[in-house]
Design an enzyme around this catalytic site. Structure first.
Site, mmCIF file in Angstrom:
data_model
loop_
_atom_site.group_PDB
_atom_site.id
_atom_site.type_symbol
_atom_site.label_atom_id
_atom_site.label_comp_id
_atom_site.label_asym_id
_atom_site.label_seq_id
_atom_site.Cartn_x
_atom_site.Cartn_y
_atom_site.Cartn_z
ATOM 1 C CG HIS A 66 -2.133 -0.858 1.057
ATOM 2 N ND1 HIS A 66 -2.695 -1.575 2.088
ATOM 3 C CD2 HIS A 66 -2.903 -1.123 -0.044
ATOM 4 C CE1 HIS A 66 -3.757 -2.231 1.643
ATOM 5 N NE2 HIS A 66 -3.898 -1.975 0.353
ATOM 6 C CG ASP A 68 -0.043 3.748 4.060
ATOM 7 O OD1 ASP A 68 -0.080 2.776 3.292
ATOM 8 O OD2 ASP A 68 -0.590 3.735 5.185
ATOM 9 C CG HIS A 69 2.959 0.685 4.851
ATOM 10 N ND1 HIS A 69 3.369 0.342 6.115
ATOM 11 C CD2 HIS A 69 1.647 1.046 4.960
ATOM 12 C CE1 HIS A 69 2.355 0.479 6.957
ATOM 13 N NE2 HIS A 69 1.296 0.905 6.277
ATOM 14 C CG HIS A 141 -3.230 -5.232 5.490
ATOM 15 N ND1 HIS A 141 -4.001 -4.461 6.332
ATOM 16 C CD2 HIS A 141 -2.723 -4.376 4.559
ATOM 17 C CE1 HIS A 141 -3.959 -3.206 5.938
ATOM 18 N NE2 HIS A 141 -3.196 -3.121 4.869
ATOM 19 C CG ASP A 209 -0.948 -1.129 7.644
ATOM 20 O OD1 ASP A 209 -0.177 -0.622 8.474
ATOM 21 O OD2 ASP A 209 -1.398 -0.513 6.653
#
EC number: 3.1.26.11
Length: 304
Positions: A66, A68-69, A141, A209
């Protein structure tokens, strides 16, 4: 000798950056080995605000892809090239890492001046990375995602009285410990002759996450530090669980069941400005719960 182990929280937010929090990125330094866990947008700028140099990073571990990572990789790699980096950079991730990272580092026009080694890691494996062991597990996830454990290798304690009786000076003790045996003044000494037992290595767990899962308690068993997804407080549990995240209370239950020494709350929703309700939620389940904040540092002390 025992290693120096330090944690730096470069960014502690999730989803998108806010004026008060950067995207996920955690540095774990073991002596002179610099490891970065996740690399969200703006991570290199956060590193510049710390005592680290982004040029010193040896290994990057991405939990999942994702944005944001991992979107911070693009700028970080190009900045390393602009600054004439020559040493290899190792990037690790879950299934799909080779293709995604190849696409990311080839965006735009620039000259890559160093080798990047990309490795796709399997879940439930142990990898020997020299200074430490890296362990992986599949978390819960919506996309392929790994949680990571860094484990310091166990250290043999030296009984100073045994060494003294054998006439072994301290500089030779370290050579015996490092090599198992060492010849000194015509005699070969073994570590068994001066051993005073085993000191368990320190253990740090970074979940990335994930929804709460009992398997994580087993994975984090007796960790010195657990850095767990705590996207929100317990009032939003159904919503965050639906998207593969945990509340502070759920993370604290994992920490309690795992018997960890310390829990750091991490990966806050961008809608959260005050984390104190999350800390209160967590401490109702596990007292040793603490809020991580951008650029916070923590030294993992040696076990005695």
């Amino acid at each position: 000798m025992a290693s120096n182990i330090k944690i730096v929280f470069f960014g502690t937010g999730g989803s998108w950056p806010t004026p008060i929090r950067a995207m996920p990125g955690v540095g774990i330094q073991i002596d002179d080995v610099f490891n970065l866990f996740d690399c969200g947008e703006g991570t290199q700028k956060q590193i510049m605000k710390s005592k680290w140099s982004f040029m010193s990073i040896d290994n990057i571990f991405i939990t999942h892809f994702h944005g944001d990572h991992f979107l911070g990789l693009i700028g970080l790699v190009q900045s390393m090239s602009f600054n004439n980096r020559t040493k290899d950079l190792n990037i690790f991730g879950p299934r799909g890492a080779i293709g995604i990272i190849s696409n990311a580092i080839n965006i735009g026009y620039y000259t890559l001046r160093f080798r990047i080694n990309v490795y796709e890691l399997e879940p439930d494996k142990t990898y020997d990375l020299g200074k430490f062991l890296l362990k992986t597990t599949l978390n819960d996830h919506p996309v392929p995602a790994l949680s990571y454990t860094i484990e310091e290798k166990d250290i043999i304690r030296v009984d100073p009285q045994k060494a003294k009786e054998l006439g072994i000076p301290s500089k030779i003790i370290e050579k015996i410990r490092d090599n198992g045996t060492y010849e000194y003044r015509g005699r070969k000494y073994s570590i068994d002759e001066i051993s005073g037992g085993i000191r368990k290595g320190r253990k740090i767990v970074y979940t990335g996450d994930t929804k709460p899962m009992q398997k994580m308690a087993d994975f984090a068993k007796h960790a010195d530090v657990l850095i767990h997804d705590t996207t929100t407080d317990s009032s939003f549990e159904p919503a965050v669980n639906q998207f593969g995240h945990s509340s502070a209370k759920q993370a604290a239950r994992i920490a309690r069941d795992a018997g960890v020494s310390r829990l750091f709350l991490y990966h806050y929703s961008p809608r959260i400005t005050d984390v104190s309700p999350l800390v209160d939620d967590a401490r109702a389940e596990f007292q040793e719960s603490y809020a991580s904040e951008d650029l916070m540092e923590y030294e993992v002390k040696v076990k005695h």
